[in-house]
Design an enzyme around this catalytic site. Structure first.
Site, PDB file in Angstrom:
ATOM      1  N   HIS A   1       0.840  -1.206   0.000  1.00 37.77           N
ATOM      2  CA  HIS A   1       0.000   0.000   0.000  1.00 37.77           C
ATOM      3  C   HIS A   1       0.876   1.259   0.000  1.00 37.77           C
ATOM      4  O   HIS A   1       0.693   2.158  -0.832  1.00 37.77           O
ATOM      5  CB  HIS A   1      -0.903  -0.022   1.235  1.00 37.77           C
ATOM      6  CG  HIS A   1      -1.705   1.224   1.438  1.00 37.77           C
ATOM      7  ND1 HIS A   1      -3.036   1.322   1.113  1.00 37.77           N
ATOM      8  CD2 HIS A   1      -1.362   2.448   1.929  1.00 37.77           C
ATOM      9  CE1 HIS A   1      -3.472   2.531   1.381  1.00 37.77           C
ATOM     10  NE2 HIS A   1      -2.484   3.244   1.897  1.00 37.77           N
ATOM     11  N   GLU A   2       1.819   1.310   0.915  1.00 35.21           N
ATOM     12  CA  GLU A   2       2.631   2.532   1.044  1.00 35.21           C
ATOM     13  C   GLU A   2       3.486   2.780  -0.194  1.00 35.21           C
ATOM     14  O   GLU A   2       3.674   3.925  -0.612  1.00 35.21           O
ATOM     15  CB  GLU A   2       3.499   2.465   2.306  1.00 35.21           C
ATOM     16  CG  GLU A   2       2.710   2.375   3.607  1.00 35.21           C
ATOM     17  CD  GLU A   2       1.684   3.484   3.785  1.00 35.21           C
ATOM     18  OE1 GLU A   2       1.880   4.582   3.218  1.00 35.21           O
ATOM     19  OE2 GLU A   2       0.657   3.256   4.462  1.00 35.21           O
TER      20      GLU A   2
ATOM     21  N   HIS B   1       1.771   4.725  -2.726  1.00 37.75           N
ATOM     22  CA  HIS B   1       1.909   6.181  -2.529  1.00 37.75           C
ATOM     23  C   HIS B   1       3.272   6.655  -3.041  1.00 37.75           C
ATOM     24  O   HIS B   1       3.384   7.701  -3.687  1.00 37.75           O
ATOM     25  CB  HIS B   1       1.790   6.531  -1.043  1.00 37.75           C
ATOM     26  CG  HIS B   1       0.420   6.351  -0.467  1.00 37.75           C
ATOM     27  ND1 HIS B   1      -0.725   6.767  -1.104  1.00 37.75           N
ATOM     28  CD2 HIS B   1       0.014   5.800   0.719  1.00 37.75           C
ATOM     29  CE1 HIS B   1      -1.789   6.483  -0.340  1.00 37.75           C
ATOM     30  NE2 HIS B   1      -1.357   5.898   0.765  1.00 37.75           N
TER      31      HIS B   1
ATOM     32  N   HIS C   1      -5.329   7.363  -2.312  1.00 38.93           N
ATOM     33  CA  HIS C   1      -6.220   6.325  -1.787  1.00 38.93           C
ATOM     34  C   HIS C   1      -7.347   6.058  -2.764  1.00 38.93           C
ATOM     35  O   HIS C   1      -7.887   6.969  -3.385  1.00 38.93           O
ATOM     36  CB  HIS C   1      -6.793   6.755  -0.435  1.00 38.93           C
ATOM     37  CG  HIS C   1      -5.808   6.585   0.679  1.00 38.93           C
ATOM     38  ND1 HIS C   1      -5.817   7.350   1.815  1.00 38.93           N
ATOM     39  CD2 HIS C   1      -4.768   5.734   0.816  1.00 38.93           C
ATOM     40  CE1 HIS C   1      -4.823   6.964   2.603  1.00 38.93           C
ATOM     41  NE2 HIS C   1      -4.172   5.991   2.017  1.00 38.93           N
TER      42      HIS C   1
END
Lengths: 424, 87
Positions: A126-127, A130, A136
């Site tokens: 997930h990170e 980014h 998101h």
């Protein structure tokens, strides 16, 4: 997917774990290996390359990974166990761009069950989304959903969802075709032994939602779920499909036995919001997406031993739960936690309803819908008599499908004065 | 449905502001969110989280706000997400 508005202009990015978790059960080698696999997840789909560098190099790594506590000199202090887990900075020219911080006070795990800690690989994927420029997403299967969704399985076999893939490839394009699954860099350590994954083959053909003939249909917290084999679709309260592509049953319903390939009926239990999935003579109780306890027999709900159900629904008018099999139905009193006496009764009490429906559900406006094949029968709120114009094709109303060409007259319930030949 | 407690509303406003659904408070003035703005922000949050869009801080919504998550906002402001620190 959502884009942050920034992107790396180079295709090879360097990374380094600057600080490791303190007091974690995960070794430093495991942490590095998980970071490698999490980056590779994005790399194999985009052709981006990730190169681990040491601390002695002349240049700082593009993606600097830290495990930090509380205030750690950026605008996002951590808050101890739970709450916020991690964050990362979008691509750019600043020295902090791409950097990724994990809250050191979380219990970071790998290969554990959900609830036994926080899966480091899942959060890292997930990170790093980014770090590469994705914001998101609200897509149900996206790893970029802001909330932690539990472990995602074996890092070497993990693949991005369609939503994540499209976001990534919007920014960086597709990876060269050959070899598609080549890692961007040889792992620095052998990968940790992965946990067993449910056997859902990605090559399995996806069913056509416009065919109808669903195994189960349920209104769960305002969304309508359409189950077919090991797949399901979700219809939002606004009437829009979350995605035309179905989601995998076992990816969503955590703890559902892997051998369970068909859900025959489903409903949200009125008093406590638990979700019950039925298959064969058993049912399973879920709190949100997590299984609670073991399989339970349908005899608990008042059905004879070995009996199965075609449809289950909770009728808001009286708060009772109805279980349908063929032409009969049973009624269960959730408040008293016992079946009502005097059942089963004949389904003809629901005037105009088809026998052995695929499933029955109650809409957000209180109308009751019986589904069978590619059609639905609507019972206005509080009524046990089907609308005059029932049945109607379900595809155009619910599933963003064109209206079928076949006439609906033969779908009327009741006696049929006709001959059926094998070619018809 | 029961009315949300003052604590839930306080948590909700703080959470919605932190994750970009409500504008950050102006440093020079006390700011009171109008019920309509708060309701809209809750609806957007519920849509994002896949919850029924009630616009109310119901128990499911409050429980979702307590879930572990990434620190970054869901709704990116016009100025972009990151208040970066130069090293």
């Amino acid at each position: 997917y959502a884009l942050s508005g920034s992107v790396w202009k180079k295709r090879t990015l360097t990374w380094r774990v600057n600080s490791f978790p303190q007091g974690s059960v995960l070794s430093q080698e495991t942490v590095r290996t998980l970071m490698h696999h999490a980056l590779t997840t994005w790399g194999v789909e985009s052709g981006l390359e990730f190169q681990e560098v040491g601390s002695q190099g002349p240049m700082e790594a593009d993606i600097l990974i830290d495990f930090a506590r509380a205030y750690h000199q950026d605008s996002y202090p951590f808050d101890g166990q739970g709450g916020t887990l991690a964050h990362a900075f979008f691509p750019g020219e600043h020295s902090i761009s791409g950097d990724t911080h994990f809250d050191d006070e979380e219990t970071w795990t790998f290969g554990s069950k959900d609830g036994e800690g926080t899966d480091l690989f899942a959060v890292a994927v997930h990170e790093f989304g980014h770090s590469l420029g994705l914001g998101h997403s609200s897509a149900p299967d996206s790893i970029m959903r802001p909330f932690y969704q539990g472990p995602v399985g074996n890092p070497t076999e993990y693949h991005l969802s369609q939503d994540d893939l499209e976001g990534l490839q919007h920014l960086y394009g597709k990876a060269p075709q050959t070899p598609l699954d080549k890692p961007t860099r040889k792992p620095l350590a052998p990968p940790p032994q992965p946990p067993a994954l449910p056997p859902d083959s990605p090559s399995q053909p996806v069913p056509d939602r416009c065919d109808g003939h669903f195994d189960a249909i349920a209104n769960i917290r305002g969304e309508t779920f359409f189950f077919k084999g090991p797949w399901f679709w979700r219809l939002q309260p606004s009437g829009q499909l979350v995605s035309p592509r179905p989601a995998r049953l076992h990816r969503f319903w955590e703890g559902l036995p892997a051998q369970m390939k068909v859900i025959h009926a489903a409903y949200a239990r009125h008093p406590d919001g638990r979700i019950l999935l039925f298959s064969g003579p058993q049912f399973w109780v879920f709190q949100d997406r997590q299984l609670e306890g073991a399989a339970r027999p349908l005899t608990e709900l008042g059905l004879p031993p070995g009996e199965e159900v075609d449809a289950v629904f909770s009728w808001p008018l009286n708060g009772k739960t109805y279980l349908i099999r063929g032409r009969r139905y049973w009624r269960y009193d959730e408040a008293a936690a016992r079946p009502d006496p005097g059942y089963p009764r004949d389904l003809s009490l629901w005037e105009g309803a088809p026998h052995a429906p695929d499933d029955v559900t109650v809409s957000n406006t209180g109308d009751t819908y019986f589904f069978k094949g590619a059609h639905y029968w609507r019972f206005p709120k509080g009524s046990v008599k089907a609308e005059q114009d029932s049945p109607q094709p379900m595809g155009p109303k619910f599933l963003d499908c064109p209206a079928p060409r076949s006439p609906k007259a033969t779908l009327k319930p009741g006696a049929c004065d006709c001959q059926c030949e094998i070619s018809q | 449905a029961r009315e949300p407690s003052a604590q839930d509303v306080s948590l909700g406003v703080d959470w919605l502001t932190r994750y970009g659904y409500l504008p950050p408070p102006h440093p020079a003035q006390a700011q009171l969110q109008s019920p309509a703005k708060l309701q809209d922000a809750i609806k957007v949050m519920q849509r994002f989280a896949g919850l029924p869009e009630t616009g109310v801080l119901d128990p499911v919504t409050v429980a979702t706000m307590h879930k572990p998550r990434c620190s970054l906002p869901d709704v990116l402001g016009a100025a972009g997400l990151v208040r970066r620190r130069r090293r």
